[in-house]
Design an enzyme around this catalytic site. Structure first.
Site: not given
Ligand code: GBH
Length: 587
Positions: A119, A221, A266-267, A398, A480, A530, A538
């Site tokens: 990123q 990640h 990561n996640e 978050y 985060e 974050w 992404w």
């Molecule tokens: C983080 O994930 C990531 O680790 C980081 O890379 C990213 O930049 C940051 O969040 C901010 O987004 O759009 O309904 O399909 C956070 C968890 C999981 C949140 C996937 C967004 C997509 C939901 N993320 N989710 S949807």
């Protein structure tokens, strides 16, 4: 680096698919329906071939050598009006801006800012980096990203890291958490090692230490070396366990004495759910699409567990943890079906990885009932290896959402594998029930991040829930949290961009919520905001912005946002350890 490796199996059909510029994959027999695995051959390929076959030309930045840091002008280090320091301008009164004497971050609490290699780094082809699946997703897969933006240049942090570290040090930030690009270190994900990449990360770590910033490293990640995806299906194959462990061994061995906090993956809830990858661009393993996230999860748990055990056997001083993610889950109503649905949502998200790692070595029963139909069960030995394999409960937290049963009810969904919500069988919403007015749970983030609302009021309950449910011996870290200020990318003037009111209140209230939870006995040990800078979000590209520093993507200039000062201010007001800015040139 272009290293020639021999005898790697490359599915020819995939190569041809990647060469198609039309977006419609075609294979060697001209048909668009033959799966890539139908034709396979042995090819000798080098890193350049990988780029040429699968990604194509990439953009490069004007600055392509490491830049030295320059002192941060003191004019940039002036907090926005409205914070408790320095002394208020004459006559100014700040509502609610008083210090609460029952709140304290304990001594040793660690805090900082985070990023991820793909990123922020850019320089995707430089110094021998091999492609990752994300280079393909953003370069080749039509419609995959919002605005066809790539990671080619991003924040150019590959060359600008010294200044980025100097900038956070100038505000007294204690930790920088970044990830290493696996395909820089191993351009093919395995085999030949790229020493130039290792020297780069060595210098990133040494620069952090030079500035009094603790480096924190994530191994993975999401930027899977493309070669491993095409060789055996990436995380869908148990073969990845050995490759991940060798990658961990190399990195632990090089930097183990300098890094206090390690994160393995990561996640996985997120990256396992990117399976199935778009058809026609990657090796197809033949695993049914719906099952793929769970095969990925199986291999992630094994890879993480083995890497953890390896790190411990190598005598690493620091903590090694797994990073989970997800919001707080609130039953929409007090019906028993909504309670069931909420529990299933926990089980199929956090519980999927947290229960094996922290409690039992195996999945929650609801997940087990589903995956036992196709996944191999973990052996007793594997369970013992996985159980207890995370030192800290590292969670990316978050937001919060309401959960409720599917319209047909939980039971009807669970017994119907073609139900769209199967197997989780939980519905979610970010609005209160219409009988409660239908309000949003909190302020919306940018429309390109529709999953995110400010829901800081729920953070104390969430922290209690994590502690009570997964009982982490090493405490909880919020690894985060952050907010995409709505429409920030549409703002024109720098002073308007850096004045970010919703993100600022998010950080202020989030930190206060953590202080409340700590005062109530929850063992919160650290936080990472974050993100250090606006970056490649992404699929949402550069349009949805999470930075607590602004980045002008034309000039690569950075500027602190007001929210950055809010975050630091929490530690100035409530930290036990003093927040000491380290200015460039100071000893
Ligand atoms: C983080 O994930 C990531 O680790 C980081 O890379 C990213 O930049 C940051 O969040 C901010 O987004 O759009 O309904 O399909 C956070 C968890 C999981 C949140 C996937 C967004 C997509 C939901 N993320 N989710 S949807």
């Amino acid at each position: 680096m272009v290293s020639r490796l021999t005898a790697f199996l490359l599915p020819l059909g995939v190569a041809l698919a990647q060469n198609a510029t039309s977006g419609t994959p075609t294979y060697s027999n001209g048909s668009s329906t033959v799966p890539p695995t139908a034709v396979a051959t042995q090819l000798d390929i080098n890193v350049e071939d990988l780029w040429n076959l699968f990604v194509g030309p990439v953009s490069t930045a004007a600055v392509n050598t490491t830049v030295s840091a320059t002192p941060i002008p003191t004019s940039e280090l002036v907090p926005p009006p409205g914070l408790a320091y320095p002394s208020f301008p004459n006559g100014q009164q700040i509502p609610a801006m008083v210090s609460n004497s029952s709140w304290k971050f304990p001594s040793g609490f660690w805090w900082g800012v985070a990023s991820a290699a793909f990123q922020v780094e850019g320089a995707v082809k430089d110094e021998g980096r091999g492609p990752s699946i994300w280079d393909v997703l953003l370069h080749r897969v039509t419609g995959f990203s919002t605005a066809n933006q790539t990671g080619d240049i991003a924040d150019n942090q590959y060359y600008l890291y010294k200044q980025d570290i100097a900038r956070i040090a100038a505000l007294g930030v204690q930790t920088y958490s970044f990830s290493i690009s696996w395909s820089r270190v191993f351009p093919f994900g395995r085999g030949a090692v790229n020493e130039e990449a290792l020297a780069h990360y060595q210098d990133v770590i040494d620069t952090c230490l030079e500035y009094g910033v603790e480096p924190s490293v994530t191994l993975y990640h999401w930027d899977l070396p493309l070669y491993l995806q095409n060789l055996y299906g990436g995380w869908l194959s148990e073969e990845i366990v050995g490759d991940f462990v060798e990658y961990a061994r190399l990195v632990f061995g090089r930097y183990g004495d300098k890094v206090n906090r390690w994160f393995t993956v990561n996640e996985p809830i997120v990256f396992c759910n990117t399976y199935p990858l778009p058809d026609g661009y990657f090796r197809d393993t033949g695993i049914p699409k719906k099952q793929q996230p769970f095969w990925c999860g199986h291999n992630v748990l094994l890879a993480h567990g083995e890497a953890y055990r390896l790190g411990k056997s190598m005598g690493l001083n620091g903590t090694i943890s797994f990073k989970t993610n997800g919001g707080y889950k609130i039953p929409l109503t007090n019906s028993s079906d909504d309670a069931l649905a909420t529990q299933r949502a926990w089980d199929f998200n956090e519980g999927w990885f947290a229960e094996p790692t922290f409690l039992t070595g195996d999945y929650p029963q609801n997940v087990k009932d589903y995956v036992s139909g196709f996944l191999p069960a973990f052996t007793e030995e594997q369970k013992t290896m996985i159980n207890g394999s995370s030192d800290v409960f590292a969670h990316d937290a978050y937001t919060s959402q309401f959960y409720m049963a599917p319209d047909s009810g939980v039971a009807a969904c669970v017994s119907n594998s073609s139900h769209p919500l199967y197997p989780t069988c939980a519905n979610s919403t970010y609005t209160y029930a219409s009988s409660s007015g239908g309000w949003a749970i909190g302020a919306a983030a940018d429309p390109l991040s529709p999953w995110l609302h400010k829901a800081t009021d729920w953070v104390p309950a969430f922290l209690h829930y994590m502690q009570d449910t997964w009982k982490p011996a090493g405490g909880i870290a919020i690894t985060e949290f952050g907010f995409a200020e709505p429409f920030e990318a549409l703002k024109v003037l720098k002073q308007d961009i850096v004045t970010d009111p919703i993100r600022s209140s998010y950080y202020r209230e989030y930190m206060q919520a953590i202080l409340i939870a700590i005062s109530e006995g929850v063992d919160v040990v650290g936080t990472l905001a974050w993100s250090i800078v606006d970056n490649l979000e992404w699929q949402a590209g550069y349009q949805s912005r999470f930075g607590i520093q602004y980045v002008n993507f034309t000039t690569q200039e950075r500027a602190y946002k007001a929210s950055f000062f809010e975050y630091v201010n929490a530690f100035k007001l409530y930290g036990t350890d003093p927040v000491v800015p380290h200015y460039v040139g100071e000893s």
